[in-house]
Write a protein that holds these residues in place. Sequence first.
Motif, short mmCIF file in Angstrom:
data_model
loop_
_atom_site.label_atom_id
_atom_site.label_comp_id
_atom_site.label_asym_id
_atom_site.label_seq_id
_atom_site.Cartn_x
_atom_site.Cartn_y
_atom_site.Cartn_z
N LEU A 19 98.49 95.12 51.73
CA LEU A 19 97.82 94.01 52.42
C LEU A 19 98.81 93.17 53.20
CD1 LEU A 19 95.19 92.74 49.81
CD2 LEU A 19 94.79 94.15 51.83
N SER A 20 99.97 92.92 52.61
CA SER A 20 100.96 92.05 53.25
C SER A 20 101.57 92.71 54.49
CB SER A 20 102.07 91.69 52.25
OG SER A 20 102.99 90.80 52.83
N ILE A 21 102.00 93.96 54.34
CA ILE A 21 102.62 94.66 55.47
C ILE A 21 101.60 94.91 56.57
CG2 ILE A 21 103.73 96.82 56.17
CD1 ILE A 21 105.02 96.91 53.38
N TYR A 22 100.40 95.29 56.19
CA TYR A 22 99.31 95.48 57.16
C TYR A 22 99.07 94.18 57.94
CZ TYR A 22 94.76 97.32 58.80
OH TYR A 22 93.71 97.77 59.56
N SER A 23 99.03 93.07 57.23
CA SER A 23 98.81 91.77 57.87
C SER A 23 99.93 91.42 58.83
CB SER A 23 98.67 90.68 56.81
OG SER A 23 97.56 90.89 55.99
N ILE A 24 101.18 91.73 58.45
CA ILE A 24 102.31 91.42 59.32
C ILE A 24 102.32 92.32 60.56
CG2 ILE A 24 104.83 91.45 59.49
CD1 ILE A 24 104.95 90.60 56.57
N VAL A 25 102.14 93.61 60.34
CA VAL A 25 102.20 94.58 61.45
C VAL A 25 101.14 94.28 62.50
CG1 VAL A 25 101.86 97.01 62.07
CG2 VAL A 25 103.27 96.41 60.10
N VAL A 26 99.92 93.95 62.06
CA VAL A 26 98.82 93.69 62.99
C VAL A 26 98.75 92.21 63.37
CG1 VAL A 26 96.34 93.84 63.34
CG2 VAL A 26 97.52 95.62 62.05
N GLY A 27 98.90 91.35 62.38
CA GLY A 27 98.66 89.93 62.61
C GLY A 27 99.82 89.17 63.21
N PHE A 28 101.03 89.72 63.19
CA PHE A 28 102.16 88.99 63.77
C PHE A 28 102.21 89.07 65.30
CE2 PHE A 28 106.62 88.81 65.18
CZ PHE A 28 106.91 87.51 64.80
N PRO A 29 102.06 90.25 65.92
CA PRO A 29 102.16 90.30 67.39
C PRO A 29 100.94 89.77 68.13
CG PRO A 29 101.75 92.49 66.51
CD PRO A 29 101.96 91.60 65.33
N LEU A 30 99.76 89.82 67.50
CA LEU A 30 98.54 89.42 68.22
C LEU A 30 98.54 87.95 68.65
CD1 LEU A 30 95.70 91.42 66.42
CD2 LEU A 30 96.77 91.85 68.63
N TYR A 84 89.74 92.80 54.81
CA TYR A 84 90.57 91.63 54.52
C TYR A 84 91.44 91.25 55.72
CZ TYR A 84 94.15 88.65 52.49
OH TYR A 84 95.00 87.60 52.25
N VAL A 85 92.16 92.21 56.25
CA VAL A 85 93.15 91.91 57.31
C VAL A 85 92.47 91.50 58.60
CG1 VAL A 85 94.93 92.93 58.78
CG2 VAL A 85 94.95 93.38 56.32
N ILE A 93 110.72 86.00 59.91
CA ILE A 93 111.56 85.88 58.70
C ILE A 93 110.78 85.18 57.59
CG2 ILE A 93 113.63 84.79 57.73
CD1 ILE A 93 114.94 85.15 60.50
N LEU A 94 110.08 84.11 57.94
CA LEU A 94 109.30 83.38 56.94
C LEU A 94 108.17 84.22 56.38
CD1 LEU A 94 109.10 79.86 58.66
CD2 LEU A 94 110.45 80.49 56.65
N ARG A 95 107.51 84.99 57.23
CA ARG A 95 106.43 85.86 56.76
C ARG A 95 106.96 86.96 55.87
NH1 ARG A 95 101.31 87.08 60.48
NH2 ARG A 95 100.76 87.88 58.41
N ALA A 96 108.11 87.51 56.24
CA ALA A 96 108.71 88.55 55.40
C ALA A 96 109.13 87.99 54.05
CB ALA A 96 109.93 89.16 56.11
N GLY A 134 107.55 85.92 52.36
CA GLY A 134 106.36 85.75 51.52
C GLY A 134 105.59 87.05 51.40
N ILE A 135 106.32 88.16 51.35
CA ILE A 135 105.68 89.48 51.41
C ILE A 135 104.79 89.75 50.21
CG2 ILE A 135 107.57 90.74 50.26
CD1 ILE A 135 107.09 92.92 52.47
N LEU A 136 105.08 89.13 49.07
CA LEU A 136 104.23 89.31 47.89
C LEU A 136 103.29 88.13 47.66
CD1 LEU A 136 106.67 90.94 45.27
CD2 LEU A 136 105.08 92.05 46.84
N GLU A 137 103.23 87.23 48.65
CA GLU A 137 102.39 86.04 48.51
C GLU A 137 101.08 86.22 49.27
OE1 GLU A 137 102.67 83.43 46.69
OE2 GLU A 137 104.68 83.75 45.90
N ILE A 138 100.20 87.04 48.76
CA ILE A 138 98.87 87.19 49.34
C ILE A 138 97.96 86.15 48.71
CG2 ILE A 138 96.87 88.70 49.55
CD1 ILE A 138 99.10 89.61 51.26
N GLY A 139 97.22 85.45 49.55
CA GLY A 139 96.33 84.40 49.06
C GLY A 139 95.36 84.89 48.01
#
Length: 247
Positions: free
Chosen positions: A25-36, A111-112, A170-173, A175-180
Amino acid sequence: MGFKNFIQYFNSYQFGVTIKNTLILSIYSIVVGFPLPILLALMCNQMRNKLLKNVFQVITYLPHFISTMVMCGLIIIFLSPSSGLFANLARLLGMSFPNIMADSAAFKHVYVWSDIWQHLGWDSIIYLAALSSVDVEYYEASTIDGASTLQKIRYIDIPMILPTAMILLILRAGGILEIGFEKVYLLQNIQNIMSSEIISTYVYKIGLQNMQYSLSTAIGLFNTVVNVIVLLMVNFVAKKTTDISLF
């Protein structure tokens, strides 16, 4: 003796499941949700019609103010296979709509992408703020030189927001295990639990429902330590490669 709770978690069946689901969930969120949000900010910055720009920003910001509980309720209602919006549309077209919320493989996508829709506009604000500091003379000079819109984005906009983007990455990485907890827990059911059981939901069940406070505390501490290590590693790599870092 003091590590018995950590050992209990590491040896449990839920260790691999919760770590895997949280990372997915975390990596998926970063890969898709960071550049958009960056793309949205770049697109919005190029809008010259002020009214259109303001309307567009308001429309993209509004979902952010929907509470998590309401958002989860909307998702469940819309995706209901019997009376949901998409099920009714599919029925009008003579098709059947699957029970997506009961599909473990579909949980991560629900979710993502719902999270991206809700926070995309709001997350772009910080990039728009960085772009607002760009001197207008840069754009005027590039226009005189015959630069296209894409060239302006590549040579002016992107370099200006790169430091901001790197800090946020960097901040998102870190919190890689901090899924709400709240959203995952509200969307979780017995049929998708193999994909939706993450560290925070497991800690809640162990600590508050089963009253194993020592074990839940140990899991939470493990989570924090991993996040700190990842933060330090990503910060180190970013500093060496881009000379941009938190410290």
